[in-house]
Design a protein around this motif. Structure first.
Motif, mmCIF file in Angstrom:
data_model
loop_
_atom_site.group_PDB
_atom_site.id
_atom_site.type_symbol
_atom_site.label_atom_id
_atom_site.label_comp_id
_atom_site.label_asym_id
_atom_site.label_seq_id
_atom_site.Cartn_x
_atom_site.Cartn_y
_atom_site.Cartn_z
ATOM 1 N N GLU A 1 0.832 -1.199 0.000
ATOM 2 C CA GLU A 1 0.000 0.000 0.000
ATOM 3 C C GLU A 1 0.871 1.255 0.000
ATOM 4 O O GLU A 1 1.801 1.394 0.786
ATOM 5 C CB GLU A 1 -0.911 0.014 1.229
ATOM 6 C CG GLU A 1 -1.913 1.143 1.214
ATOM 7 C CD GLU A 1 -2.953 1.021 2.293
ATOM 8 O OE1 GLU A 1 -3.740 1.980 2.452
ATOM 9 O OE2 GLU A 1 -2.986 -0.028 2.971
ATOM 10 N N GLY A 2 0.575 2.150 -0.943
ATOM 11 C CA GLY A 2 1.305 3.412 -1.038
ATOM 12 C C GLY A 2 2.617 3.333 -1.792
ATOM 13 O O GLY A 2 3.299 4.344 -1.945
ATOM 14 N N GLY B 1 0.506 2.422 -5.080
ATOM 15 C CA GLY B 1 0.318 3.706 -4.410
ATOM 16 C C GLY B 1 -0.251 4.767 -5.316
ATOM 17 O O GLY B 1 -1.119 5.559 -4.914
ATOM 18 N N TRP B 2 0.220 4.796 -6.545
ATOM 19 C CA TRP B 2 -0.254 5.800 -7.507
ATOM 20 C C TRP B 2 -1.742 5.611 -7.787
ATOM 21 O O TRP B 2 -2.512 6.572 -7.791
ATOM 22 C CB TRP B 2 0.558 5.675 -8.797
ATOM 23 C CG TRP B 2 0.098 6.543 -9.920
ATOM 24 C CD1 TRP B 2 0.083 7.910 -9.942
ATOM 25 C CD2 TRP B 2 -0.394 6.114 -11.195
ATOM 26 N NE1 TRP B 2 -0.386 8.368 -11.162
ATOM 27 C CE2 TRP B 2 -0.692 7.281 -11.945
ATOM 28 C CE3 TRP B 2 -0.596 4.869 -11.779
ATOM 29 C CZ2 TRP B 2 -1.184 7.226 -13.249
ATOM 30 C CZ3 TRP B 2 -1.083 4.819 -13.069
ATOM 31 C CH2 TRP B 2 -1.371 5.982 -13.793
ATOM 32 N N GLN C 1 -3.930 3.841 -5.884
ATOM 33 C CA GLN C 1 -4.693 3.994 -4.647
ATOM 34 C C GLN C 1 -4.913 5.470 -4.332
ATOM 35 O O GLN C 1 -6.014 5.867 -3.909
ATOM 36 C CB GLN C 1 -3.956 3.294 -3.498
ATOM 37 C CG GLN C 1 -4.002 1.784 -3.588
ATOM 38 C CD GLN C 1 -2.974 1.107 -2.699
ATOM 39 O OE1 GLN C 1 -1.952 1.702 -2.337
ATOM 40 N NE2 GLN C 1 -3.232 -0.145 -2.349
ATOM 41 N N ALA C 2 -3.891 6.291 -4.548
ATOM 42 C CA ALA C 2 -4.010 7.717 -4.267
ATOM 43 C C ALA C 2 -5.064 8.375 -5.152
ATOM 44 O O ALA C 2 -5.688 9.363 -4.756
ATOM 45 C CB ALA C 2 -2.658 8.402 -4.457
ATOM 46 N N ALA C 3 -5.270 7.819 -6.355
ATOM 47 C CA ALA C 3 -6.267 8.367 -7.276
ATOM 48 C C ALA C 3 -7.678 7.865 -6.956
ATOM 49 O O ALA C 3 -8.650 8.330 -7.550
ATOM 50 C CB ALA C 3 -5.912 8.002 -8.710
ATOM 51 N N ASP D 1 8.468 14.692 -8.046
ATOM 52 C CA ASP D 1 8.150 13.267 -8.151
ATOM 53 C C ASP D 1 9.446 12.472 -8.244
ATOM 54 O O ASP D 1 10.536 13.012 -8.102
ATOM 55 C CB ASP D 1 7.288 13.020 -9.406
ATOM 56 C CG ASP D 1 5.937 13.719 -9.307
ATOM 57 O OD1 ASP D 1 5.395 13.772 -8.191
ATOM 58 O OD2 ASP D 1 5.448 14.219 -10.337
#
Length: 352
Positions: A204-205, A210-211, A213-215, A319
């Motif tokens: 996770e993350g 992570g990319w 999940q963050a969206a 980034d």
């Protein structure tokens, strides 16, 4: 205070322009190889997409046409081609090329051009939804669309467009990152939705999970039937995957249908490769597969060489600095070794 800020911004912009001009000039100053590949670009209708595919083809060529430096800008070095050159006589094996998530075909021209110089027709597309300036996490989980793109490219190239003479009895596939999974899917690799979800729970993350999940991507809504279906294309006899995505999501028995000759490269010492693309265990599951880890490299070593300006600008973007090779071997040197490794695999396989 405002005038101070404006002055600072102007100064930064001035430095950017200056370094950009220098980097651009330095790219053009690099000598072109004695033999250049031909280059053609077009669009091909794609029934499984709501838009045509942008297609780039590198091919063995007579040394006519217009010499051009493509894929270069102030941040990345490009490569030399002969646009519109006459194809070299004879029938040539075909390699479909698949870029990584957020990438594009021209970014991998440094290896595509080498394969063309060695006698292969290389055909690639910028995969919609997972390409530069069109990278959508909600489309990225639709991993089945990319191998469909590649099979469509094979259908198209078989018609002999652009005056080319492809030898459809000798077909290979080369992919990087998500493109690495795409070409393994062409060979018959199948993935499991639940294994992908489990992997992302563990990570996770991090990296790809992570990319997305963050969206706000909800992995439980992935179309399971499409995700897990076989995209096997029996025309493909040789596959080389570099840092392939989704190795941990490969289903039980998900390599049983692979008959193609497979080589997998991981960039970096095995222990340092993130789980997202560490593929030594995957290679062990594929009968007869070759595996090698490339020391002194990292995932983004496979991208085009960066200018000094690229290292500065991308580093300031906040980034991951895909241009930073700090602590790694020189990217240009690594590319020379990778050209020899990758081209050698296909040259041997095709009997060139």
């Amino acid at each position: 205070m405002k005038w101070v800020i404006r002055l600072a911004v102007a100064a930064v912009l001035g430095v950017v322009v200056l370094f950009g001009a220098v980097a651009l000039l330095k790219t053009k100053d690099r000598p072109a190889p004695d033999v250049l590949p031909g280059l053609a670009q077009t669009q091909v209708p794609a029934p499984h997409r709501d838009m045509p595919l942008d297609v780039t083809v590198w091919y063995p060529a007579q040394q006519d046409g217009t010499e051009e430096l493509v894929g270069q800008n102030a941040l990345f070095y490009g490569h030399h081609v002969r646009r519109g050159a006459t194809p070299r006589d004879g029938r040539h094996p075909v390699v479909v090329l698949s870029h990584g998530s957020g990438g594009n075909a021209l970014q991998l021209g440094w290896i595509a051009g080498e394969l063309a110089r060695q006698g292969m027709i290389v055909v690639a597309t910028d995969h919609p939804g997972t390409r530069s300036r069109d990278s959508d996490p909600f489309q990225t989980v639709r991993v089945w669309e990319r191998p469909l793109d590649l099979s469509l490219l094979l259908d198209w190239i078989a018609t002999g467009p652009e005056g080319l003479s492809p030898d459809m009895s000798r077909i290979g596939a080369l992919g990087f990152s998500l493109g690495g999974h795409s070409v393994l899917a062409l060979a018959g690799e199948r993935v499991s939705k639940q294994r992908f979800i489990d992997y992302c729970h563990r990570n996770e993350g991090l990296v790809d999970c992570g990319w997305m999940q963050a969206a706000g991507v909800d992995f439980t809504t992935i179309e399971q039937e499409a995700y897990e279906a076989s995209r096997l294309d029996r025309r493909v006899g040789h596959v080389l995957a570099v840092d392939p995505a989704l190795p941990q999501a490969v289903a039980e028995g998900g390599t049983d249908d692979i008959l193609a000759r497979v080589r997998i490269l991981n960039l970096g010492e095995v222990e340092t490769v993130p789980e997202a693309m560490r593929a030594d265990a995957l290679a062990d599951r594929i009968e007869g597969a070759e595996y090698a880890a490339v020391p002194g490299a990292w995932h983004f070593s496979f991208l085009a060489e960066c200018s000094a300006m690229g290292r500065i600008v991308i580093g300031l973007a906040g980034d991951d600095n895909i241009c930073s090779d700090s602590g790694m071997r020189d990217r240009g040197v690594l590319h020379q070794e990778l050209r020899a490794d990758i081209a050698g695999f296909f040259v041997r396989g095709f009997g060139l």
